[in-house]
Design a protein around this motif. Sequence first.
Motif: not given
Length: 431
Positions: A182-202
């Motif tokens: 779960i921590a691994f997923m949250n770390a990846q989601l943090t990257e997806l929501l931090t490194n790619y500018g404004p994102i529509g969603g997951i």
Amino acid sequence: MIPSIKSAAFIVTLSVASLGAQEVVPAERLAARAWYQDARLGMFIHWGVYSQLARGEWLMQQQDIPIPTYEWLASSFNPIRFDAKTWVAAAKGAGMKYITITSRHHDGFSMFGTKATRYNIVDFTPFHRDPLKELAEECNRQGIKLFFYYSQLDWHHPDYFPRGGTGLKTGRPDTGNWSSYIAFMNAQLTELLTNYGPIGGIWFDGMWDKPNADWDLATTYALIHRLQPSALIIPNHHKAPLPGEDVQTFEQDLPGANTAGFNTKEIGTLPTETSLTMNNSWGFNITDSRWKSVPDLVHYVVRAAGANTNLLLNIGPRPDGTIQPEALSRLSELGAWMSKYGTSVYGTRGGPVSPRDWGVTTQRNDSVFVHVLQWRDTMLGMAPLAKKVLRATMLDTGREIPFAQSAAGLSLTLPQASSQEPDRVVVLVVH
Ligand code: JFZ
């Protein structure tokens, strides 16, 4: 006094648990949901290491491919003809307003640069590029919103343990730490929501593999909404919406229908979406030639809009990064239709007459669009409308057509149906 306060609180709790209806949703997210509904049409992209096998995206599970063998496949992934500009232009040319792409599918391979695992496209393949970054930049340039599909199910990660219903024969030891996963997923989601500018969603998928596990969704959803308050959470868990979710999505079915067999009939109050394959596969499948026709695709878009639902239409690009010509031609023909008739789809909501066999209605302000999809004759009788019809014109020619409104309903005199046109669209001005 006390009992009634208690029961009021109870009602609120119940409805939060069942439909997510009573949550306090910040204005920016409500605006994002409205934007999303206005968009009506998006592109789904399934693309990953599996594309090389040219048999969809489930082959690791279907053929019991052991992890070391699949890792070899990953290590040789090199989509040298990938060009973000071409992909985004194809979506835009189809009249699509957003793209939802697999950032990580069930095979556990990350299609983006991540520090949470080396098993990703930048570090594990000769490609060394981050296609999601290139797509994010190009989407930003072309005014398309980018969403990330993210699989909660993982056939590769050792900590996806205890295992669920799939991925049992990939050769992992029978140990693993679920909370690390779960921590691994949250770390990846943090990257997806931090490194790619404004994102529509997951767009989440795969929870159905372990329906009784503790997914700690509350933490993950709060993390996403804290990092990007207008990012939408779209879960494909085939259940009624849970608190924190923004869109209810249905796979290969309009809301309420369940031809797929695994969709829920419980429809909440959130915006809805239907995902659809253009042939019969999500990931690239070299022998799947059961392509939907352009008129059928138009009907899917329109039937979705009439059901107040977005359509997320899928492509499965090839492993070299190119898109099959069968898909490209359909996208551009759909786009030609959308550029002519899109005003009856974009920014609309489901219309005053619920979907019928003959077609659907959509509406925006004082315009009602009657979409005549399955009707050969020139006289169409419709259910009554609450509002008065002031004028009826054909969308394509602008010509007025005769109509008669009574308590029994509305009748329209349409031009002849033509085999060239998948939809006769009438614009009603109502008051
Ligand atoms: C899921 C994925 O498994 C699939 O690969 C694709 O990404 C699609 C959009 O979403 O499809 C499913 C998921 C679960 C079931 C069926 C299809 N199910 O539980 O029967």
